[in-house]
Enzyme design. Structure first.
Site, PDB file in Angstrom:
ATOM      1  N   PHE A 134       0.442  -0.781  -0.073  1.00 16.19           N
ATOM      2  CA  PHE A 134      -0.237  -0.377  -0.043  1.00 16.19           C
ATOM      3  C   PHE A 134       0.824   0.792   0.249  1.00 16.19           C
ATOM      4  O   PHE A 134       0.594   2.061   0.616  1.00 16.19           O
ATOM      5  CB  PHE A 134      -1.072   0.088   1.628  1.00 16.19           C
ATOM      6  CG  PHE A 134      -1.918  -1.096   1.472  1.00 16.19           C
ATOM      7  CD1 PHE A 134      -2.992  -1.269   0.251  1.00 16.19           C
ATOM      8  CD2 PHE A 134      -2.373  -1.870   1.977  1.00 16.19           C
ATOM      9  CE1 PHE A 134      -3.967  -2.381   0.447  1.00 16.19           C
ATOM     10  CE2 PHE A 134      -3.165  -2.965   2.610  1.00 16.19           C
ATOM     11  CZ  PHE A 134      -4.241  -3.390   1.260  1.00 16.19           C
ATOM     12  N   SER A 135       1.737   0.852  -0.893  1.00 11.91           N
ATOM     13  CA  SER A 135       2.984   2.476  -0.371  1.00 11.91           C
ATOM     14  C   SER A 135       4.376   2.814  -1.466  1.00 11.91           C
ATOM     15  O   SER A 135       4.863   3.672  -1.025  1.00 11.91           O
ATOM     16  CB  SER A 135       3.785   1.279   0.803  1.00 11.91           C
ATOM     17  OG  SER A 135       3.668   0.017   0.997  1.00 11.91           O
ATOM     18  N   CYS A 136       3.975   2.234  -2.848  1.00  7.29           N
ATOM     19  CA  CYS A 136       4.828   2.656  -3.383  1.00  7.29           C
ATOM     20  C   CYS A 136       4.568   4.538  -3.834  1.00  7.29           C
ATOM     21  O   CYS A 136       3.269   4.376  -4.288  1.00  7.29           O
ATOM     22  CB  CYS A 136       4.791   1.805  -4.816  1.00  7.29           C
ATOM     23  SG  CYS A 136       6.314   2.675  -6.231  1.00  7.29           S
ATOM     24  N   CYS A 343      43.112  14.895  23.317  1.00  5.80           N
ATOM     25  CA  CYS A 343      42.547  15.810  21.758  1.00  5.80           C
ATOM     26  C   CYS A 343      43.718  16.522  21.002  1.00  5.80           C
ATOM     27  O   CYS A 343      45.233  16.834  21.540  1.00  5.80           O
ATOM     28  CB  CYS A 343      42.298  17.253  22.845  1.00  5.80           C
ATOM     29  SG  CYS A 343      42.092  18.941  21.457  1.00  5.80           S
ATOM     30  N   CYS A 346      42.514  20.681  17.556  1.00  2.00           N
ATOM     31  CA  CYS A 346      41.867  20.782  15.751  1.00  2.00           C
ATOM     32  C   CYS A 346      40.682  22.149  15.834  1.00  2.00           C
ATOM     33  O   CYS A 346      40.893  22.687  15.080  1.00  2.00           O
ATOM     34  CB  CYS A 346      41.292  19.671  15.145  1.00  2.00           C
ATOM     35  SG  CYS A 346      39.585  19.445  15.921  1.00  2.00           S
ATOM     36  N   CYS A 349      35.576  22.033  18.097  1.00  2.82           N
ATOM     37  CA  CYS A 349      35.068  22.382  18.974  1.00  2.82           C
ATOM     38  C   CYS A 349      34.575  23.488  19.524  1.00  2.82           C
ATOM     39  O   CYS A 349      33.567  23.954  19.404  1.00  2.82           O
ATOM     40  CB  CYS A 349      35.314  21.664  19.997  1.00  2.82           C
ATOM     41  SG  CYS A 349      36.717  21.589  20.859  1.00  2.82           S
TER      42      CYS A 349
HETATM   43  C1  FMN Z   1      14.982   0.244  -6.839  1.00  9.11           C
HETATM   44  C2  FMN Z   1      13.433  -0.278  -5.192  1.00  9.11           C
HETATM   45  C3  FMN Z   1      12.476  -0.573  -6.302  1.00  9.11           C
HETATM   46  C4  FMN Z   1      12.000  -0.841  -4.335  1.00  9.11           C
HETATM   47  N1  FMN Z   1      10.882  -1.025  -5.027  1.00  9.11           N
HETATM   48  C5  FMN Z   1       9.831  -2.227  -4.405  1.00  9.11           C
HETATM   49  C6  FMN Z   1       8.925  -3.112  -4.197  1.00  9.11           C
HETATM   50  O1  FMN Z   1       8.698  -3.673  -5.951  1.00  9.11           O
HETATM   51  N2  FMN Z   1       7.842  -2.771  -4.039  1.00  9.11           N
HETATM   52  C7  FMN Z   1       7.987  -2.222  -2.449  1.00  9.11           C
HETATM   53  O2  FMN Z   1       6.829  -3.113  -1.465  1.00  9.11           O
HETATM   54  N3  FMN Z   1       8.974  -1.871  -2.053  1.00  9.11           N
HETATM   55  C8  FMN Z   1      10.323  -1.436  -2.950  1.00  9.11           C
HETATM   56  N4  FMN Z   1      10.910  -1.018  -2.831  1.00  9.11           N
HETATM   57  C9  FMN Z   1      10.995  -0.460  -1.535  1.00  9.11           C
HETATM   58  C10 FMN Z   1      11.673  -1.351  -0.494  1.00  9.11           C
HETATM   59  O3  FMN Z   1      11.059  -2.480  -0.040  1.00  9.11           O
HETATM   60  C11 FMN Z   1      12.380  -0.364   0.962  1.00  9.11           C
HETATM   61  O4  FMN Z   1      11.178  -0.940   1.526  1.00  9.11           O
HETATM   62  C12 FMN Z   1      12.831   0.407   0.813  1.00  9.11           C
HETATM   63  O5  FMN Z   1      14.087   1.070   0.149  1.00  9.11           O
HETATM   64  C13 FMN Z   1      12.992   0.782   2.415  1.00  9.11           C
HETATM   65  O6  FMN Z   1      14.294   0.595   2.204  1.00  9.11           O
HETATM   66  P1  FMN Z   1      15.716   0.737   2.776  1.00  9.11           P
HETATM   67  O7  FMN Z   1      16.078   1.825   2.849  1.00  9.11           O
HETATM   68  O8  FMN Z   1      16.459  -0.120   3.159  1.00  9.11           O
HETATM   69  O9  FMN Z   1      16.432   0.578   1.116  1.00  9.11           O
HETATM   70  C14 FMN Z   1      12.057  -0.437  -3.381  1.00  9.11           C
HETATM   71  C15 FMN Z   1      13.162   0.152  -2.603  1.00  9.11           C
HETATM   72  C16 FMN Z   1      13.449   0.218  -4.058  1.00  9.11           C
HETATM   73  C17 FMN Z   1      15.255   0.796  -3.738  1.00  9.11           C
HETATM   74  S1  SF4 Z   2      37.179  19.006  18.580  1.00  6.28           S
HETATM   75 FE1  SF4 Z   2      37.966  19.694  19.999  1.00  6.28          FE
HETATM   76  S2  SF4 Z   2      37.981  18.376  21.644  1.00  6.28           S
HETATM   77 FE2  SF4 Z   2      37.640  17.627  19.537  1.00  6.28          FE
HETATM   78  S3  SF4 Z   2      40.418  16.828  19.573  1.00  6.28           S
HETATM   79 FE3  SF4 Z   2      39.180  19.033  18.333  1.00  6.28          FE
HETATM   80  S4  SF4 Z   2      40.276  20.767  19.662  1.00  6.28           S
HETATM   81 FE4  SF4 Z   2      40.229  18.745  20.220  1.00  6.28          FE
END
Ligand code: FMN
Ligand code: SF4
Ligand code: SF4
Length: 420
Positions: A134-136, A343, A346, A349
């Site tokens: 339900f989500s593409c 430290c 750098c 911070c």
């Molecule tokens: C190229 C690609 C194709 C995808 N096709 C589908 C699909 O056919 N059906 C589906 O439910 N989700 C699909 N997804 C979503 C993934 O299953 C998943 O929900 C989403 O990418 C988040 O997970 P990830 O960060 O590990 O990729 C697709 C994602 C990608 C990147």
């Molecule tokens: S960010 Fe600050 S505490 Fe960390 S290494 Fe650099 S100078 Fe030192």
């Protein structure tokens, strides 16, 4: 190292919680066989529709930062390019070859009749679990995908149609392109779903092409809004999972977590928030199926070190510790502490605290090292986060805001921290 990582998901025995999510990483039997041999416990087969899709080229883009490529990944792909018959043949073959692996199959129809046809065909092919897509977010038909997933009425109706036509457990896959995911998730539960999976991809424009004046990827001079995934979406996925886990009306639902999982630690975070199962795509597209070996070994070591015998013991342990912002204790600040042995001077911070925080770090030009000005410091911990040296700046002592100690000491606060 290998420990028993087995866990039941919707009554189906899984040798570990690691699944491929529905996408090109599980398009056909040959590639899925390779994934099973690498150690994945199961898959959610690339979403099967009635007809194969007409796809564009190119269809991917990445978000990068400094020298880190693939912080996020955008795709313009829809569901399977194959026909129902071709996919059914692949699923049958796979189940015969790998009877103990778990074959979840994702399906998507554009009306009730199609959902029922798909349900019957995939159930007969030997699937173990059905996942309802339900989500593409980039379907070319508005009767499919996240447009449907944003409508609780349609989610309820189609889930019911599926549940009435199969004996298999049914998971509804949610879209994050909505502010309150609980609404369609509750509708799926009312329709008879047994589990909820989240998240699918987030609608995005990843980059604008400065030459062609459109988004990337460029398809004949144009581009389109489409789904974002990978490491960058993990915080958003974890937020949705927390809200699902905390929703009383969803108590009966088992959760499968998806979004930006690359390592065993990422997977464990989803498990601690209530998931019994996790799914991965983008990290596999980048690194290949073999990443599951590190996931199995890392999780095994963690459980061994912490004396955890069954993965189940970890499910949901963090849920109660995520509370509303208004309930957080705001009575004290934690002043950071600099380890001068570590430290390297750098100055990052100093720079960040001056330009982005509260001018609470002075620069000692004699020692060429930073010094915290306790009276100015608000304890925001920006400095901890920018310091490039591991554990050089750490949380130091606790200072109560004026009149806010309520007779507590620093030890009282520290005592409340919970460890596994
Ligand atoms: C190229 C690609 C194709 C995808 N096709 C589908 C699909 O056919 N059906 C589906 O439910 N989700 C699909 N997804 C979503 C993934 O299953 C998943 O929900 C989403 O990418 C988040 O997970 P990830 O960060 O590990 O990729 C697709 C994602 C990608 C990147
Ligand atoms: S960010 Fe600050 S505490 Fe960390 S290494 Fe650099 S100078 Fe030192
Ligand atoms: S905690 Fe915040 S205010 Fe305090 S020194 Fe660090 S950056 Fe500055």
């Amino acid at each position: 190292m290998k420990k028993d990582l087995s866990i039941d998901f919707l009554g189906v025995h899984c040798e570990n919680p690691f699944f491929l999510s529905s996408s090109p990483v599980c398009n056909n039997a040959e590639m899925i066989a390779k994934a099973f041999d690498a150690g994945w416990a199961g898959i959610f087969y690339k979403t099967v529709g009635i007809n194969g899709m007409d796809e564009c080229s190119p269809r991917f883009d990445i978000a990068a930062k400094e020298d880190t490529p693939w912080t996020g990944f955008k795709n313009m792909e829809q569901i399977s390019e194959w026909s129902l018959e071709q996919n059914v043949a692949e699923i049958k073959k796979l189940k015969q070859q790998y009877p103990t692996k778990v074959i979840g199959v994702s399906i998507m129809g554009s009306n009730e009749e199609e959902w029922i046809t798909l349900t019957k065909a995939v159930t007969a092919a030997g699937a173990d679990i059905l996942e309802l897509n339900f989500s593409c977010p980039q379907m070319t038909s508005h009767a499919m995908g996240s447009d449907v997933g944003q409508s609780p009425e349609l989610v309820r109706k189609y889930t019911r149609a599926v549940v009435e036509n199969t004996h298999l457990p049914v998971v509804a896959k949610m879209t994050p392109n909505i502010s309150k995911m609980e609404d369609p998730a509750i509708a799926a539960a009312e329709g008879g779903a047994h589990g909820i999976s989240a998240i699918n991809t987030i609608k995005s424009i990843c980059n604008i092409d400065l030459d062609h004046l459109t988004g990337q990827p460029v398809v004949n001079g144009k581009s389109a809004i489409s789904g974002y995934s990978g490491k960058a979406v993990k915080p958003i996925a974890l937020r949705f999972i927390t809200q699902l886990a905390q929703c009383e009306e969803l108590n009966s639902q088992q959760l499968s977590g998806i979004g930006g999982i690359e390592t065993w630690q990422d997977a464990l975070e989803f498990i601690l928030l209530g998931c019994r199962n996790v799914q991965v795509t983008t990290a596999v597209m980048q690194y290949g199926y073999r990443i599951v070996e590190d996931m199995i070994s890392g999780l095994s070591h963690f459980m061994d070190e912490r004396g955890v015998n069954k993965l189940e013991e970890l499910v949901g342990l963090a849920v109660q510790n995520i509370i509303p912002a208004e309930d957080l204790d705001r009575s004290y600040k934690i002043i950071p502490e600099i380890n001068y042995e570590k430290c390297v001077g750098c100055g990052r911070c100093y720079l960040s605290c001056y330009d982005g925080a509260h001018q609470a770090i002075a620069w000692n030009s004699q020692t060429r090292k930073p010094e915290i000005l306790v009276d100015h410091c608000v304890g925001c911990h920006l400095c901890l986060n920018v310091c490039p040296v591991y554990e050089c700046i750490t949380p130091g002592h606790i200072v109560f805001k004026e009149g806010r100690d309520a007779n507590r000491t620093e030890e009282d606060i520290v005592k409340q921290l919970v460890y596994l």
